[in-house]
Enzyme design. Sequence first.
Site, mmCIF file in Angstrom:
data_model
loop_
_atom_site.group_PDB
_atom_site.id
_atom_site.type_symbol
_atom_site.label_atom_id
_atom_site.label_comp_id
_atom_site.label_asym_id
_atom_site.label_seq_id
_atom_site.Cartn_x
_atom_site.Cartn_y
_atom_site.Cartn_z
ATOM 1 N N ASP A 236 37.008 50.025 33.385
ATOM 2 C CA ASP A 236 35.977 49.107 32.877
ATOM 3 C C ASP A 236 36.347 48.590 31.492
ATOM 4 O O ASP A 236 35.771 47.628 31.012
ATOM 5 C CB ASP A 236 34.621 49.831 32.753
ATOM 6 C CG ASP A 236 34.135 50.439 34.058
ATOM 7 O OD1 ASP A 236 34.531 49.950 35.132
ATOM 8 O OD2 ASP A 236 33.345 51.411 33.994
ATOM 9 N N LYS B 66 34.398 46.520 50.954
ATOM 10 C CA LYS B 66 33.374 47.563 50.930
ATOM 11 C C LYS B 66 32.778 47.711 52.313
ATOM 12 O O LYS B 66 32.308 46.720 52.901
ATOM 13 C CB LYS B 66 32.255 47.169 49.963
ATOM 14 C CG LYS B 66 32.515 47.587 48.531
ATOM 15 C CD LYS B 66 32.136 49.030 48.292
ATOM 16 C CE LYS B 66 32.567 49.492 46.916
ATOM 17 N NZ LYS B 66 33.482 50.625 46.881
ATOM 18 N N HIS C 77 28.919 45.232 44.341
ATOM 19 C CA HIS C 77 29.363 46.596 44.643
ATOM 20 C C HIS C 77 28.410 47.372 45.545
ATOM 21 O O HIS C 77 28.804 47.877 46.586
ATOM 22 C CB HIS C 77 29.589 47.379 43.347
ATOM 23 C CG HIS C 77 30.018 48.798 43.594
ATOM 24 N ND1 HIS C 77 29.113 49.830 43.821
ATOM 25 C CD2 HIS C 77 31.239 49.341 43.698
ATOM 26 C CE1 HIS C 77 29.787 50.944 44.037
ATOM 27 N NE2 HIS C 77 31.073 50.690 43.974
ATOM 28 N N GLU D 18 39.760 43.731 39.661
ATOM 29 C CA GLU D 18 39.315 44.358 40.919
ATOM 30 C C GLU D 18 37.888 43.907 41.194
ATOM 31 O O GLU D 18 37.062 43.864 40.269
ATOM 32 C CB GLU D 18 39.365 45.887 40.786
ATOM 33 C CG GLU D 18 39.012 46.636 42.063
ATOM 34 C CD GLU D 18 37.588 47.148 42.156
ATOM 35 O OE1 GLU D 18 37.276 47.805 43.158
ATOM 36 O OE2 GLU D 18 36.758 46.874 41.248
ATOM 37 N N ASP E 172 34.542 43.946 44.392
ATOM 38 C CA ASP E 172 34.030 44.562 45.622
ATOM 39 C C ASP E 172 33.440 43.467 46.499
ATOM 40 O O ASP E 172 32.691 42.618 46.001
ATOM 41 C CB ASP E 172 32.926 45.566 45.279
ATOM 42 C CG ASP E 172 33.419 46.596 44.275
ATOM 43 O OD1 ASP E 172 34.241 47.434 44.656
ATOM 44 O OD2 ASP E 172 32.995 46.530 43.101
ATOM 45 N N GLU F 212 38.523 44.649 47.007
ATOM 46 C CA GLU F 212 38.138 45.890 47.689
ATOM 47 C C GLU F 212 37.144 45.561 48.790
ATOM 48 O O GLU F 212 36.075 45.008 48.539
ATOM 49 C CB GLU F 212 37.528 46.903 46.715
ATOM 50 C CG GLU F 212 37.183 48.181 47.476
ATOM 51 C CD GLU F 212 36.435 49.236 46.696
ATOM 52 O OE1 GLU F 212 36.408 49.210 45.454
ATOM 53 O OE2 GLU F 212 35.846 50.098 47.388
ATOM 54 N N HIS G 185 38.205 46.577 36.151
ATOM 55 C CA HIS G 185 37.368 47.095 37.236
ATOM 56 C C HIS G 185 36.047 46.331 37.318
ATOM 57 O O HIS G 185 35.230 46.413 36.397
ATOM 58 C CB HIS G 185 37.110 48.584 36.967
ATOM 59 C CG HIS G 185 36.314 49.271 38.013
ATOM 60 N ND1 HIS G 185 35.120 49.916 37.756
ATOM 61 C CD2 HIS G 185 36.548 49.442 39.343
ATOM 62 C CE1 HIS G 185 34.659 50.447 38.863
ATOM 63 N NE2 HIS G 185 35.506 50.189 39.844
ATOM 64 N N ARG G 186 35.870 45.564 38.377
ATOM 65 C CA ARG G 186 34.711 44.664 38.525
ATOM 66 C C ARG G 186 34.701 43.628 37.398
ATOM 67 O O ARG G 186 33.649 43.216 36.936
ATOM 68 C CB ARG G 186 33.395 45.439 38.564
ATOM 69 C CG ARG G 186 33.408 46.636 39.516
ATOM 70 C CD ARG G 186 32.111 47.427 39.514
ATOM 71 N NE ARG G 186 32.282 48.709 40.183
ATOM 72 C CZ ARG G 186 31.389 49.671 40.242
ATOM 73 N NH1 ARG G 186 30.204 49.505 39.710
ATOM 74 N NH2 ARG G 186 31.646 50.812 40.859
HETATM 75 O O1 G3P Z 1 38.916 50.062 43.546
HETATM 76 C C1 G3P Z 1 38.685 51.137 42.705
HETATM 77 C C2 G3P Z 1 37.209 51.484 42.621
HETATM 78 O O2 G3P Z 1 36.490 50.289 42.460
HETATM 79 C C3 G3P Z 1 36.728 52.214 43.835
HETATM 80 O O3 G3P Z 1 35.437 52.689 43.698
HETATM 81 O O4 G3P Z 1 32.998 52.599 43.901
HETATM 82 O O5 G3P Z 1 34.076 51.597 41.901
HETATM 83 O O6 G3P Z 1 34.268 50.499 44.120
HETATM 84 P P1 G3P Z 1 34.145 51.788 43.391
HETATM 85 MG MG MG Z 2 35.567 48.829 43.712
#
Ligand code: G3P
Ligand code: MG
Length: 245
Positions: A234, A114, A52, A37, A39, A112, A10-11
């Site tokens: 994470d 945004k 993000h 992943e 953003d 993702e 995640h990120r």
């Molecule tokens: O893509 C999953 C998650 O990243 C969605 O929420 O706010 O962390 O981008 P956020």
């Molecule tokens: Mg995200």
Amino acid sequence: MHSILNTMAHRGVSSQAPENTLSAFALAAEKGCQWIEIDVQLSSDGVPMVIHDDTVNRCTNGCGKVREMTLSQLKKLDAGLWFGKQYQDEPIPTLLETLDFVQQTNINLNIELKVYPQDDVALLCKMVDEVIKVSGIAPTQILFSSFHTQALARMQKVLPEVRRGQLWQKIPKDAISILRDLQAYSVHCDYRFLTPATAQQIKEFNYQLYCYTPNFPELVDDYWRWGVDMMITDVPQAYAVLENA
Ligand code: G3P
Ligand code: MG
């Protein structure tokens, strides 16, 4: 039995390196993750950037709104020092730089899209489409996701060969008809709101089911039985220990 292969960083590995930076992505590749992943949103001059929040305040040494800053202004910021001295001078990556990185490392990328209030969704989709075409990345190496269904619908028109995942905090009652219209590949939901019945319904219709952001594997022990395919976390490294459990 599950492993780091059932996770998406995640990120990037954002528990060990500053989120949404090439260092965090490199860690994911080193640890053997198959997915990252990120953003994506636009700079004021229309460049898809990997960050993000709608401001640079939390994750850089600057302040202000991403959408009001040019590529050149964003590139001058330090997106690493807030996380640790060893990451000083780490820049905010562009989407193109990130696509280059994933092509070199052969890791898969969840982009993702945004969309914050006042964002121009059509322009975001157009610029992301352009960058993807310029990069020459194989459509099979990427996946779009968004909370914004219209953004996904636009990508369906311009880049139909790239898979689409609908993000929901809580999966709504009319999920299946929305997923059908999008010809979606996956559903990405907040693990705290998922129930076994909803998971079962999504799997009955053969969609991939991903959960964000369980940072302790114990929290989601049962979810694998419910049919969840991947955890967006994470700490993908924490899931590696379950391999021999
Ligand atoms: O893509 C999953 C998650 O990243 C969605 O929420 O706010 O962390 O981008 P956020
Ligand atoms: Mg995200």
